[in-house]
Design an enzyme around this catalytic site. Sequence first.
Site, PDB file in Angstrom:
ATOM      1  N   ASP A   1      30.256 102.170  61.285  1.00 49.73           N
ATOM      2  CA  ASP A   1      30.277 101.993  59.826  1.00 49.73           C
ATOM      3  C   ASP A   1      31.251 102.998  59.206  1.00 49.73           C
ATOM      4  O   ASP A   1      31.495 104.066  59.771  1.00 49.73           O
ATOM      5  CB  ASP A   1      28.860 102.230  59.295  1.00 49.73           C
ATOM      6  CG  ASP A   1      28.750 101.944  57.802  1.00 49.73           C
ATOM      7  OD1 ASP A   1      29.582 101.176  57.276  1.00 49.73           O
ATOM      8  OD2 ASP A   1      27.825 102.486  57.168  1.00 49.73           O
ATOM      9  N   GLU A   2      31.813 102.668  58.051  1.00 53.13           N
ATOM     10  CA  GLU A   2      32.736 103.550  57.317  1.00 53.13           C
ATOM     11  C   GLU A   2      33.864 104.046  58.237  1.00 53.13           C
ATOM     12  O   GLU A   2      34.197 105.238  58.268  1.00 53.13           O
ATOM     13  CB  GLU A   2      31.976 104.749  56.726  1.00 53.13           C
ATOM     14  CG  GLU A   2      30.838 104.391  55.798  1.00 53.13           C
ATOM     15  CD  GLU A   2      31.288 103.877  54.441  1.00 53.13           C
ATOM     16  OE1 GLU A   2      32.503 103.649  54.267  1.00 53.13           O
ATOM     17  OE2 GLU A   2      30.432 103.700  53.555  1.00 53.13           O
TER      18      GLU A   2
ATOM     19  N   ARG B   1      32.076 102.099  41.650  1.00 56.71           N
ATOM     20  CA  ARG B   1      30.671 102.552  41.630  1.00 56.71           C
ATOM     21  C   ARG B   1      29.923 101.895  40.473  1.00 56.71           C
ATOM     22  O   ARG B   1      28.697 101.891  40.441  1.00 56.71           O
ATOM     23  CB  ARG B   1      30.567 104.076  41.433  1.00 56.71           C
ATOM     24  CG  ARG B   1      31.200 104.984  42.489  1.00 56.71           C
ATOM     25  CD  ARG B   1      30.854 104.641  43.900  1.00 56.71           C
ATOM     26  NE  ARG B   1      31.852 103.777  44.485  1.00 56.71           N
ATOM     27  CZ  ARG B   1      31.651 103.004  45.541  1.00 56.71           C
ATOM     28  NH1 ARG B   1      30.477 102.954  46.119  1.00 56.71           N
ATOM     29  NH2 ARG B   1      32.617 102.233  46.021  1.00 56.71           N
TER      30      ARG B   1
ATOM     31  N   LYS C   1      28.510  94.998  52.995  1.00 54.76           N
ATOM     32  CA  LYS C   1      28.852  95.590  54.285  1.00 54.76           C
ATOM     33  C   LYS C   1      27.603  95.885  55.120  1.00 54.76           C
ATOM     34  O   LYS C   1      27.526  95.530  56.300  1.00 54.76           O
ATOM     35  CB  LYS C   1      29.631  96.883  54.034  1.00 54.76           C
ATOM     36  CG  LYS C   1      29.812  97.778  55.234  1.00 54.76           C
ATOM     37  CD  LYS C   1      30.625  99.007  54.870  1.00 54.76           C
ATOM     38  CE  LYS C   1      29.923  99.908  53.892  1.00 54.76           C
ATOM     39  NZ  LYS C   1      28.855 100.704  54.532  1.00 54.76           N
ATOM     40  N   THR C   2      26.616  96.533  54.508  1.00 55.89           N
ATOM     41  CA  THR C   2      25.401  96.910  55.237  1.00 55.89           C
ATOM     42  C   THR C   2      24.664  95.679  55.735  1.00 55.89           C
ATOM     43  O   THR C   2      24.178  95.639  56.872  1.00 55.89           O
ATOM     44  CB  THR C   2      24.478  97.757  54.333  1.00 55.89           C
ATOM     45  OG1 THR C   2      25.188  98.925  53.905  1.00 55.89           O
ATOM     46  CG2 THR C   2      23.224  98.185  55.080  1.00 55.89           C
TER      47      THR C   2
ATOM     48  N   GLN D   1      39.177 102.658  50.499  1.00 60.70           N
ATOM     49  CA  GLN D   1      38.191 103.691  50.169  1.00 60.70           C
ATOM     50  C   GLN D   1      38.286 104.881  51.119  1.00 60.70           C
ATOM     51  O   GLN D   1      37.322 105.626  51.292  1.00 60.70           O
ATOM     52  CB  GLN D   1      36.777 103.110  50.200  1.00 60.70           C
ATOM     53  CG  GLN D   1      36.532 102.049  49.127  1.00 60.70           C
ATOM     54  CD  GLN D   1      35.082 101.626  49.058  1.00 60.70           C
ATOM     55  OE1 GLN D   1      34.220 102.363  48.584  1.00 60.70           O
ATOM     56  NE2 GLN D   1      34.798 100.422  49.529  1.00 60.70           N
TER      57      GLN D   1
END
Length: 681
Positions: free
Chosen positions: A212-213, A588, A33-34, A243
């Site tokens: 983002d997010e 994670r 994503k980043t 998420q």
Amino acid sequence: MEKIFAYLNESQTEAVKQIDGPILILAGAGSGKTKTITSRVAYLIANGIPASSILTLTFTNKAASEMRQRALSLLDEQLTYPPLLCTFHKFGLLFLKFYMSKLDRSNNFVIIDTDDKKRIIKSFDIDLPVPLIASEISRFKNNLINPDDAISAAQMQNYKKIANIYKKYQDYLIQNNLVDFDDLLALPYEILQKDEELCKEISNKYQYILVDEYQDTNDLQFKLLEKLASQHNNLCVVGDDDQSIYGWRGANIKNILEFDQVFENTKVIKLTKNYRSTNAILKAANDLIEHNRNRLGKELQGTKEEGKGVEVIHHDDENNEARYIAESIKKMIDSGVDPKDIAVLYRINALSRSIEEGLNKAAIPYKMVGGLKFYERAEIKDVIAYLRVIANTHDDFSLKRIINKPKRGLGKATIDKILYLGHQHNCSMYDVFNNHAQPLQEQISKKAFGTITQFFADILAIKESLEESTYDLIDNLEETFAIKNSYALLPDGMDRVLNIDEFYGLYRDFIIQNPNTTLEAFLNDITLQSDQDQIDDRSISIMSIHASKGLEFDYLYVIGLEEGFFPLIGDGCDIEEERRLGYVAITRAKKELTLSSTSSRYYKGKRAQLGKSRFLAECGLSKGSLKLDRSTSFKKGTLVKHKIFGVGRVLEVSKVKREYKLKINFGGTARDILASFVEKI
């Protein structure tokens, strides 16, 4: 351009190249994503779009800093003015610095944190819990409800009390020119809502907006984004509906689920290739999250090896569980595994006690992410208050905190007299001393006046020294006020002094990294810090699943997988959000994942007997738990058992999206129950 696209897959490339219009990038866990966001920022600039026209909003300073560096590294030329890439709250701060005058307020306001907010509330005459009042005030602000509307709408007595306290609190903030975290979003929206021309101007200034997010945005952030994109709809949001785990603090999953319905002609791009976890871990995550109905739908695809199977362990109680995990971690560390690559997660903070004890007995260093925050420690808040007063001598809020710290003989009565004179003359405490010295001398003792005179002289001397050297501020502060000495003799004095030293080092490092900065910039930066900005790499990590969001570990343990603990069950609990939490926890893990349950736990003063979490079965890792039945095997007449309602017989079966709804007769009472909440007998 080659540098930008060098390591992007097909879906990431498509997301980067899509320039105009609303875009929803559904980015699965570990899907790059980043990299996609930073490449898109670089791509826009490389195609001639001015950096000043690009606004990228994130949720943590750490993410913003990392994205800024990565985006700029992809460009061949160094930019004179890089694009604005910051948190929502930092954007709100910058906006208010320019436009606070639109509300007839000065732009030299001070930001207060949660602890400051609670102290202000506590200063009023209240008979309700401070956290409850603080939470309700935050809810009012995020729903854009002003104090007068809150008072008129309140029905129950307690809510009338809270609404009146909200009015007192807001009046206090305005009188002292303070803003809280909620104001950093609510006030910019209020300004843009009132001033249509300014709204157009700001929207035209930021022609390309990235978020983002996005699944973590609340209603107010959504409304703010609508204003910012109102002139062009060039809004690119990146997130993962699977998420979305912050519903309890206002995040609205509908923002991402209904994005394409709100913004017409939305381009939806899914990033599903996972570059983090082994296939065995991904299978457990995919199997679990498929049981949710309210989702846009995607399946993570592995790019790594199959890996070791997910380990499921079970113990009699939490002490045996902790002993086993501690021994397992010790073996890994002894074999050469770096402690920073290991973490233990839990759904409920109370579960950390046994793990902490187990790690302590095994002499394994650990850090608790999300415990008492560094900046909320009393000694650190005192130092920050000194810096705030040096930056702004009219900051009464901070001045009241430190005018008698270290103790210098100024009692409450003396301070109250200064405040009363300030109220009479409508000025700050410093102005009382500076401009109304005679009436002040008449009301307080000669010794007290001399002490105050010396105090302000010292503050002004340090303030003046800033013109020569910002770096030497800390030395001047400590030499003048000996703050550390005032804590050294306390029972926990050594720890407090070490904390102050840590803060002083942080300040010096900030000045070295930003040689042309100001004290105000430093104060604003630390006020906007978050938990994850302070994570170090010297020990294993233990934390709640919420605190783990955005992190990853080679070796991961998740404890407390029992019904009632994870998932939480009861009024106000959302089973789908609990499942998303499970999905976040599993994803994670990079190499090895261990899921742990116990037969009983000592919790809230008594030992509870527990059953295994349904999530273990839904991951395909265990039998005997509640499990979603996705076939038509539930038929009329089937006997089933429910945790609360007991044994019943199915009367009707109907399908609702991915789930089955059952009408069940429980002892003469018919109830509609989802199939995932019952098991066959």
